[in-house]
Design a protein around this motif. Structure first.
Motif, PDB file in Angstrom:
ATOM      1  N   GLY A  28       8.246 -18.804   7.743  1.00 25.13           N
ATOM      2  CA  GLY A  28       7.858 -19.887   6.858  1.00 25.13           C
ATOM      3  C   GLY A  28       7.107 -19.424   5.622  1.00 25.13           C
ATOM      4  N   ASP A  29       6.535 -18.214   5.681  1.00 27.33           N
ATOM      5  CA  ASP A  29       5.824 -17.677   4.521  1.00 27.33           C
ATOM      6  C   ASP A  29       6.768 -17.286   3.397  1.00 27.33           C
ATOM      7  N   ASP A  34       8.667 -25.220   1.828  1.00 26.35           N
ATOM      8  CA  ASP A  34       7.299 -25.248   1.301  1.00 26.35           C
ATOM      9  C   ASP A  34       7.040 -24.069   0.372  1.00 26.35           C
ATOM     10  N   ARG A  35       7.501 -22.893   0.743  1.00 24.84           N
ATOM     11  CA  ARG A  35       7.312 -21.711  -0.103  1.00 24.84           C
ATOM     12  C   ARG A  35       8.098 -21.861  -1.403  1.00 24.84           C
ATOM     13  N   TRP A  36       9.303 -22.391  -1.328  1.00 27.70           N
ATOM     14  CA  TRP A  36      10.114 -22.597  -2.517  1.00 27.70           C
ATOM     15  C   TRP A  36       9.437 -23.590  -3.463  1.00 27.70           C
ATOM     16  N   LEU A  37       8.910 -24.698  -2.899  1.00 33.74           N
ATOM     17  CA  LEU A  37       8.223 -25.687  -3.732  1.00 33.74           C
ATOM     18  C   LEU A  37       6.947 -25.110  -4.336  1.00 33.74           C
ATOM     19  N   GLU A  38       6.208 -24.292  -3.585  1.00 35.91           N
ATOM     20  CA  GLU A  38       4.992 -23.671  -4.105  1.00 35.91           C
ATOM     21  C   GLU A  38       5.324 -22.726  -5.258  1.00 35.91           C
ATOM     22  N   ARG A  39       6.369 -21.972  -5.111  1.00 33.06           N
ATOM     23  CA  ARG A  39       6.786 -21.044  -6.180  1.00 33.06           C
ATOM     24  C   ARG A  39       7.214 -21.807  -7.422  1.00 33.06           C
ATOM     25  N   ALA A  55       4.644 -13.844  -1.609  1.00 27.49           N
ATOM     26  CA  ALA A  55       4.454 -13.914  -0.165  1.00 27.49           C
ATOM     27  C   ALA A  55       5.000 -12.642   0.470  1.00 27.49           C
ATOM     28  N   LEU A  56       4.207 -12.030   1.285  1.00 27.62           N
ATOM     29  CA  LEU A  56       4.624 -10.845   2.009  1.00 27.62           C
ATOM     30  C   LEU A  56       4.768 -11.201   3.474  1.00 27.62           C
ATOM     31  N   ALA A  57       5.804 -10.709   4.055  1.00 23.92           N
ATOM     32  CA  ALA A  57       6.050 -10.969   5.472  1.00 23.92           C
ATOM     33  C   ALA A  57       6.616  -9.699   6.082  1.00 23.92           C
ATOM     34  N   PRO A  58       6.404  -9.521   7.355  1.00 22.59           N
ATOM     35  CA  PRO A  58       6.978  -8.336   8.001  1.00 22.59           C
ATOM     36  C   PRO A  58       8.508  -8.374   7.959  1.00 22.59           C
ATOM     37  N   ILE A  59       9.098  -7.201   7.914  1.00 25.24           N
ATOM     38  CA  ILE A  59      10.551  -7.103   7.812  1.00 25.24           C
ATOM     39  C   ILE A  59      11.222  -7.086   9.180  1.00 25.24           C
ATOM     40  N   TRP A  60      10.458  -6.947  10.260  1.00 22.94           N
ATOM     41  CA  TRP A  60      11.077  -6.776  11.582  1.00 22.94           C
ATOM     42  C   TRP A  60      11.969  -7.933  12.008  1.00 22.94           C
TER      43      TRP A  60
END
Length: 156
Positions: A28-29, A34-39, A55-60
């Motif tokens: 979700g980050d 929500d992330r698209w609207l925030e951007r 937004a940074l998120a783990p790649i795993w």
């Protein structure tokens, strides 16, 4: 999924595993509305460059989904290699001329060209084996995905 045995297909198994991986991640980050609207809001306010929060998120989770799909295709190739009727084109001929699951309007025409079906069998095996390795490289990603989309459109 009340009638589990009657409704579980390869598509539901794949989607359930991918949804499980997404549920365990912070998707979700990065991958959410929500992330698209925030951007969009930040861009509308004129925030750019370093002010725009990335937004940074783990790649795993993404890597596990890629590995999961790659292993599925690799396993399908191994299964087809152990099926002698696949390389002769017989299995594909019987599938395209039958109307058991759905009609195949081009199937009867293609069944008249068995060399095309044998070549397609070998191309399919080569693609399924190399997909896992090519899709992670920049040079092989788009040709591999294009060939996969073409294959699935032809089988549809």
């Amino acid at each position: 999924m009340m009638d589990c045995l009657g409704t579980v297909t390869k598509y539901t198994v794949i989607s359930c595993h991918i949804f499980l991986l997404l549920a365990l991640s912070n998707c979700g980050d990065v991958w959410s509305v929500d992330r698209w609207l925030e951007r969009r809001r930040q861009l509308a306010q004129g925030l750019g460059g370093f002010e725009l929060r990335q937004a940074l998120a783990p790649i795993w989770p993404q890597r596990l989904m890629q590995l999961f799909l790659g292993v599925i295709y690799f396993g399908a190739a191994i299964t087809k290699m152990h099926t002698p009727a696949f390389f002769t084109g017989d299995q594909l001929i019987y599938w395209i001329i039958t109307k058991l699951n759905a009609e195949h309007p081009v199937g009867e025409v293609m069944s008249q060209y068995p060399i095309l079906l044998v070549a397609s069998a070998y191309i399919t095996i080569a693609w399924e084996i190399t997909f896992l390795f090519c899709v992670w490289n920049r040079w092989g990603r788009w040709p591999s995905l294009a060939l996969g989309v073409a294959f699935h459109l032809m089988t549809a």
